[in-house]
Design an enzyme around this catalytic site. Sequence first.
Site, PDB file in Angstrom:
ATOM      1  N   ASN A  98     124.620  60.720  35.075  1.00  0.00           N
ATOM      2  CA  ASN A  98     125.862  61.721  34.484  1.00  0.00           C
ATOM      3  C   ASN A  98     126.917  62.208  35.648  1.00  0.00           C
ATOM      4  OD1 ASN A  98     124.999  64.189  35.922  1.00  0.00           O
ATOM      5  ND2 ASN A  98     123.164  63.980  34.921  1.00  0.00           N
ATOM      6  N   ASP A 113     118.009  64.104  30.269  1.00  0.00           N
ATOM      7  CA  ASP A 113     117.125  64.669  29.348  1.00  0.00           C
ATOM      8  C   ASP A 113     116.121  63.454  28.977  1.00  0.00           C
ATOM      9  OD1 ASP A 113     118.033  67.228  29.315  1.00  0.00           O
ATOM     10  OD2 ASP A 113     119.746  66.698  27.870  1.00  0.00           O
ATOM     11  N   LYS A 147     115.466  42.586  36.920  1.00  0.00           N
ATOM     12  CA  LYS A 147     116.645  42.502  36.237  1.00  0.00           C
ATOM     13  C   LYS A 147     116.803  42.010  34.790  1.00  0.00           C
ATOM     14  CE  LYS A 147     121.746  41.760  37.097  1.00  0.00           C
ATOM     15  NZ  LYS A 147     122.681  40.474  37.387  1.00  0.00           N
ATOM     16  N   PRO A 199     110.895  65.348  31.509  1.00  0.00           N
ATOM     17  CA  PRO A 199     110.116  66.872  31.783  1.00  0.00           C
ATOM     18  C   PRO A 199     111.335  67.976  32.047  1.00  0.00           C
ATOM     19  CG  PRO A 199     109.813  65.767  33.922  1.00  0.00           C
ATOM     20  CD  PRO A 199     110.335  64.742  32.721  1.00  0.00           C
ATOM     21  N   ASP A 200     111.260  69.069  31.566  1.00  0.00           N
ATOM     22  CA  ASP A 200     112.150  70.070  31.786  1.00  0.00           C
ATOM     23  C   ASP A 200     111.778  70.945  32.974  1.00  0.00           C
ATOM     24  OD1 ASP A 200     113.780  72.403  31.689  1.00  0.00           O
ATOM     25  OD2 ASP A 200     114.184  71.929  29.718  1.00  0.00           O
ATOM     26  N   ILE A 201     112.512  70.645  34.067  1.00  0.00           N
ATOM     27  CA  ILE A 201     112.105  71.180  35.403  1.00  0.00           C
ATOM     28  C   ILE A 201     112.307  72.631  35.332  1.00  0.00           C
ATOM     29  CG2 ILE A 201     112.501  71.358  37.751  1.00  0.00           C
ATOM     30  CD1 ILE A 201     113.862  68.439  37.391  1.00  0.00           C
ATOM     31  N   PHE A 258     121.424  76.957  35.256  1.00  0.00           N
ATOM     32  CA  PHE A 258     122.766  76.787  35.018  1.00  0.00           C
ATOM     33  C   PHE A 258     122.884  76.153  33.664  1.00  0.00           C
ATOM     34  CE2 PHE A 258     125.694  77.745  38.507  1.00  0.00           C
ATOM     35  CZ  PHE A 258     125.038  78.239  39.472  1.00  0.00           C
ATOM     36  N   LYS A 313     119.356  79.221  25.009  1.00  0.00           N
ATOM     37  CA  LYS A 313     118.778  78.406  26.200  1.00  0.00           C
ATOM     38  C   LYS A 313     118.129  79.135  27.062  1.00  0.00           C
ATOM     39  CE  LYS A 313     121.254  74.565  27.155  1.00  0.00           C
ATOM     40  NZ  LYS A 313     122.403  73.884  27.970  1.00  0.00           N
ATOM     41  N   LYS A 332     114.002  78.491  27.537  1.00  0.00           N
ATOM     42  CA  LYS A 332     113.423  78.010  28.638  1.00  0.00           C
ATOM     43  C   LYS A 332     112.707  79.116  29.560  1.00  0.00           C
ATOM     44  CE  LYS A 332     116.873  74.486  29.231  1.00  0.00           C
ATOM     45  NZ  LYS A 332     116.863  73.323  29.832  1.00  0.00           N
TER      46      LYS A 332
HETATM   47  N1  CTP Z   1     117.051  71.398  33.249  1.00  0.00           N
HETATM   48  C1  CTP Z   1     115.989  71.139  34.014  1.00  0.00           C
HETATM   49  N2  CTP Z   1     115.416  69.912  33.457  1.00  0.00           N
HETATM   50  C2  CTP Z   1     115.838  69.050  32.656  1.00  0.00           C
HETATM   51  C3  CTP Z   1     117.123  69.575  31.740  1.00  0.00           C
HETATM   52  C4  CTP Z   1     117.719  70.665  32.359  1.00  0.00           C
HETATM   53  O1  CTP Z   1     115.538  71.515  34.978  1.00  0.00           O
HETATM   54  N3  CTP Z   1     115.088  68.219  31.951  1.00  0.00           N
HETATM   55  C5  CTP Z   1     117.691  72.562  33.668  1.00  0.00           C
HETATM   56  C6  CTP Z   1     119.133  72.365  34.453  1.00  0.00           C
HETATM   57  O2  CTP Z   1     118.858  72.120  35.897  1.00  0.00           O
HETATM   58  C7  CTP Z   1     119.799  73.755  34.176  1.00  0.00           C
HETATM   59  C8  CTP Z   1     119.298  74.112  32.814  1.00  0.00           C
HETATM   60  O3  CTP Z   1     118.184  73.472  32.808  1.00  0.00           O
HETATM   61  O4  CTP Z   1     119.311  74.762  34.925  1.00  0.00           O
HETATM   62  C9  CTP Z   1     120.167  73.827  31.608  1.00  0.00           C
HETATM   63  O5  CTP Z   1     120.413  72.731  31.752  1.00  0.00           O
HETATM   64  P1  CTP Z   1     121.463  71.884  30.498  1.00  0.00           P
HETATM   65  O6  CTP Z   1     121.703  70.563  30.804  1.00  0.00           O
HETATM   66  O7  CTP Z   1     122.500  72.901  30.109  1.00  0.00           O
HETATM   67  O8  CTP Z   1     120.480  72.091  29.091  1.00  0.00           O
HETATM   68  P2  CTP Z   1     119.317  71.065  28.565  1.00  0.00           P
HETATM   69  O9  CTP Z   1     118.142  71.671  28.801  1.00  0.00           O
HETATM   70  O10 CTP Z   1     119.655  69.809  29.039  1.00  0.00           O
HETATM   71  O11 CTP Z   1     119.997  71.280  27.036  1.00  0.00           O
HETATM   72  P3  CTP Z   1     120.887  70.622  26.097  1.00  0.00           P
HETATM   73  O12 CTP Z   1     121.048  69.082  26.769  1.00  0.00           O
HETATM   74  O13 CTP Z   1     120.464  70.810  24.778  1.00  0.00           O
HETATM   75  O14 CTP Z   1     122.229  71.494  26.201  1.00  0.00           O
END
Ligand code: CTP
Length: 401
Positions: free
Chosen positions: A209, A277, A287, A304-306, A324, A338, A342
Site C-alpha cells: 500500500n 488486511d 515465480k 491478523p489484526d495486530i 491510527f 473502529k 478494536k
Molecule cells: N491494524 C493492524 N492490523 C491490521 C489492520 C490494521 O494492526 N491487520 C491497525 C493499524 O495499524 C491502525 C488500525 O489498525 O492502527 C486501523 O487501521 P485501518 O487500516 O484504519 O483499519 P482496518 O482495521 O484495516 O479497517 P478498514 O480497512 O475496514 O478501515
Amino acid sequence: MALRGKRVLLIITGGIAAYKSLDLIRRLREKGAAVRCVLTPSAAEFVTPLSVSALSEDRVYQDIFSLTDEAEMGHIQLSRDADLLLVAPATADILARMAAGIANDLATTALLATDKPVMVAPAMNVWMWEHDATKANCALLAARGVGFIGPVQGDMACGEYGFGRMIDVPDIVDAVVRHFSGGALAGRRILVTSGPTHEAIDPVRYIANRSSGKQGHAVAAALAGLGAETILISGPTALPDPTGVTIIRVESARDMLAACEKALPADAAICVAAVADWRIKTAATQKLKKNGGGPPVLEFAENPDILKTLSKPGNKRPRLVIGFAAETENVVENAVVKRKTKKCDWLLANDVSPATGTFGGDANTIHLITADRDEAWPTMTKQQVAERLAGQIVDFFGTDA
Ligand code: CTP
C-alpha cells in the site's frame, strides 16, 4: 530554575524571527541556564551584537577568523563547552549546510565539531519550508538525532500564511527544559509499528500500500527523544532509522504481529503501520509464469489484526494501546466505531483520501478519539503530530499509578 547549571550555545541565524531570540535568551536565563551566543553575519543584520551581549551577559561570538575569538575560546571548545547547541531561528540555509556537513562560518563549524545534542527551531517562508530540498535536509537531520522544535503554522512576515513560522519562545524553552529533564518517558518501553506490509504473491511479486512510514517513524523518534525505550517494528520503507530506537524490520502482517508479540511486555503500543488486511492464501514458491492459461486467480486470506490482538485483555496487554485509523470518508464516525471494535484506548483518525496528500506527504490532520475525549487537532506536520501525541502519552503515564 529547571535549567540551573546548564550551558546553552544559542546560534542565531538570519531571519526576521531573530528578534525573538532576545526574548529567548532572557527566558532561558530566567530558568537558570547560562546562554552563550553565536551570531551569523546575516543575523547581525536583524539583531545587534550589543543587545545579544547585554542580555546574555557574555561576549558574542561572530567570526571564525577573529584572532581575539580564537585566542579567548577556540571554535572547537566553544561547541564542546556547551551542554546543548540550540539554533533559533534556524533558516533553510543553515539547515541545508548542517545536512551537507558544510563548515564555512563559525556557526556551522561549531555545529559540525560538536559532541553535544543539537536542537533547531526552524523559521522560514512556507514555500521554503515545504520545498523538497528542505524536507530532505530536515529528514536527514532528524534521523541524525537533531531535535526539531516547530515550526508552526501562521501569518508570516512576508505576508504569506502557512508552516514555517518559528514556534513561540515559551515553547522553545519548554522543549529545552524537557530535553534536560532526563526524558519524561525514561523507564517506559514502547512499541511502535510503522510503514506498509508486503504480502507475497510469489518470490518476486507482492501486494503493498502507499504508506511511507513517515508518521510511524516520527512517533518512534519523538518517544525516543523523551527517553522511552522504543522498539520500532517497521514494514519496508525508504526512511533512515530514527536515532535511539531499536528497529526490527519485517515484511508481512504476520511477521509484524510475531515481532510485536515477541517484543512484549511493553508499557504502551502504538500501531501506526498500514497493515495489509489480506494476504494471498498460498503464495507461490516459484515465480508465476504466463503459460497461456490466462491471468492467475489469487485467493485471499484475512491477515491478523495486530492492534486488536495487542488490545486483548490479558496480563501482557500494554497499559496504553493506540491505533491510527486511515479513513477516506466519515472519518470521525468510522473511527469511533473502529476504536470500540478494536478495543484500543486511543485512536488517531486521519483522512487519507488522495486529495489530502496524507499518504506519503508531510502533513496530517488528526482527530483523537478516546473513551471520553474527541479532539480535533489542527493540520500539522507528521513530526508535530508525533510530538503532540508523545506529550499526551507523557501526561497519561504522569497520572497513571
Ligand atoms: N491494524 C493492524 N492490523 C491490521 C489492520 C490494521 O494492526 N491487520 C491497525 C493499524 O495499524 C491502525 C488500525 O489498525 O492502527 C486501523 O487501521 P485501518 O487500516 O484504519 O483499519 P482496518 O482495521 O484495516 O479497517 P478498514 O480497512 O475496514 O478501515
